[in-house]
Design an enzyme around this catalytic site. Structure first.
Site, PDB file in Angstrom:
ATOM      1  N   ASP A  67       0.801  11.512  -8.577  1.00  0.00           N
ATOM      2  CA  ASP A  67      -0.479  12.224  -8.658  1.00  0.00           C
ATOM      3  C   ASP A  67      -0.295  13.727  -8.780  1.00  0.00           C
ATOM      4  OD1 ASP A  67       0.523  12.594  -6.078  1.00  0.00           O
ATOM      5  OD2 ASP A  67      -0.936  11.275  -5.139  1.00  0.00           O
ATOM      6  N   ASP A 136      -6.063   7.674   6.086  1.00  0.00           N
ATOM      7  CA  ASP A 136      -7.153   6.768   5.718  1.00  0.00           C
ATOM      8  C   ASP A 136      -6.651   5.558   4.918  1.00  0.00           C
ATOM      9  OD1 ASP A 136      -6.506   7.953   3.298  1.00  0.00           O
ATOM     10  OD2 ASP A 136      -8.462   8.901   2.978  1.00  0.00           O
ATOM     11  N   HIS A 138      -4.725   5.670   2.195  1.00  0.00           N
ATOM     12  CA  HIS A 138      -4.536   5.845   0.743  1.00  0.00           C
ATOM     13  C   HIS A 138      -3.058   5.773   0.357  1.00  0.00           C
ATOM     14  CE1 HIS A 138      -4.428  10.519   1.304  1.00  0.00           C
ATOM     15  NE2 HIS A 138      -3.201  10.102   1.111  1.00  0.00           N
ATOM     16  N   GLU A 143      -8.148   6.763  -2.646  1.00  0.00           N
ATOM     17  CA  GLU A 143      -8.868   6.844  -1.386  1.00  0.00           C
ATOM     18  C   GLU A 143      -9.602   5.527  -1.099  1.00  0.00           C
ATOM     19  OE1 GLU A 143      -8.000   9.163   0.414  1.00  0.00           O
ATOM     20  OE2 GLU A 143      -8.582  11.172  -0.222  1.00  0.00           O
TER      21      GLU A 143
HETATM   22  P1  PGA Z   1       2.121  13.224   3.996  1.00  0.00           P
HETATM   23  O1  PGA Z   1       1.030  12.627   3.012  1.00  0.00           O
HETATM   24  O2  PGA Z   1       3.436  12.691   3.552  1.00  0.00           O
HETATM   25  O3  PGA Z   1       2.035  14.716   3.820  1.00  0.00           O
HETATM   26  O4  PGA Z   1       1.762  12.770   5.375  1.00  0.00           O
HETATM   27  C1  PGA Z   1       1.111  11.275   2.664  1.00  0.00           C
HETATM   28  C2  PGA Z   1      -0.061  10.906   1.785  1.00  0.00           C
HETATM   29  O5  PGA Z   1      -1.126  11.520   1.889  1.00  0.00           O
HETATM   30  O6  PGA Z   1       0.093   9.967   0.993  1.00  0.00           O
END
Ligand code: PGA
Length: 262
Positions: A67, A136, A138, A143
């Site tokens: 992404d 959450d 994702h 999301e």
């Molecule tokens: P993070 O994010 O590795 O910074 O915890 C993971 C994500 O949002 O997929």
């Protein structure tokens, strides 16, 4: 799903980097799916060390990122392009023909998404997809509510995710929109390695592994995937009901299976 619980992030990142190195050594022209965020940073650091100390050859791999933010130039310090150059492309010595990220600055985002899917189709499938997970649930930036059949497209971030990502923005201004590979695009990878560390991820991990498959917890779609490994530290694993069973499975793995596994 193979749930592997290590004592800490360091140990889990070592195991993750071993799995990636083993693939790159056995299949030098493999296709890797990269994630960004804080979670895989240690793993990437270990890959960089392997390249410089053991002379592992990354010159034939191809990579695709999950992404990118919409509206951030590639040289913006919070863009995922910038992150990847700092932590992966630079240390591994990858050339521009080798890596791909969605272009969040494209004038026509819809076309950009279609073309990104096309590139994955032409060069893929992704042999090994690395994933983090949001609080959450994702994966990528899919999301809650994302279609389990989704492909690369524009998404709007939740306030939870924008809040979590503020720390990575000097001015705290996290974009609202992103381009992300879809859940179906991710599911087409031959193998998936999801990493999660810390208490903040414990609920999302419990729902992903032991809850129902639902678009409300996008990572739960991984229950359908035949080859998923989930590497956790103890904190991220702390809400799993079958925690002891997963630990037992890993301890009792026959040597031949462990060798194949790594
Ligand atoms: P993070 O994010 O590795 O910074 O915890 C993971 C994500 O949002 O997929």
């Amino acid at each position: 799903m193979e749930v592997i619980i290590l004592e800490n992030q360091q140990a889990a990142s070592e195991l993750a980097s071993k799995r990636i190195l083993s693939l790159v050594t056995q299949t030098p022209n493999c296709v890797l799916g990269f994630a960004t965020g804080s979670t895989p940073l240690k793993t990437y650091e270990l890959l960089g060390e392997a390249k410089s100390q053991q002379n592992i050859d990354f010159s034939k791999i191809t990579s695709f990122n999950l992404d990118e933010y919409v509206g951030l130039p590639t040289d913006h310090a919070s863009s995922y392009s910038y992150y990847m150059h700092q932590h992966v492309f630079g240390p591994l010595g990858l050339s521009p023909e080798q890596y791909h990220l969605p272009n969040g600055m494209a004038a026509n985002i819809e076309l950009e998404c279609q073309q990104y899917e096309q590139k994955i189709k032409e060069r893929g499938p992704i042999d090994l997809q690395i994933l983090g997970i949001g609080r959450d649930g994702h994966i990528g930036f899919n999301e809650p509510g994302s279609s389990l059949g989704s492909r690369t497209r524009l998404k709007t971030l939740t306030e939870t995710t924008r809040g979590d990502n503020k720390a990575h923005f000097q001015d705290q201004r996290v974009p609202y929109h992103v381009v992300t590979m879809g859940i179906q695009s991710i599911m087409e990878a031959s193998e998936i390695l999801l990493l999660a560390f810390g208490d903040a991820k414990a609920d999302a991990i419990a729902k992903t592994v032991e809850g129902p498959i639902t678009a409300s917890v996008p990572a739960s779609a991984l229950q359908y995937h035949p080859k998923v490994k989930i590497f956790l530290d103890l904190a991220a694993a702390s809400k799993l009901q079958n925690l002891e069973y997963y630990q037992e499975v890993y301890r009792k793995k026959p040597a031949w299976q462990l060798a194949e596994f790594i």
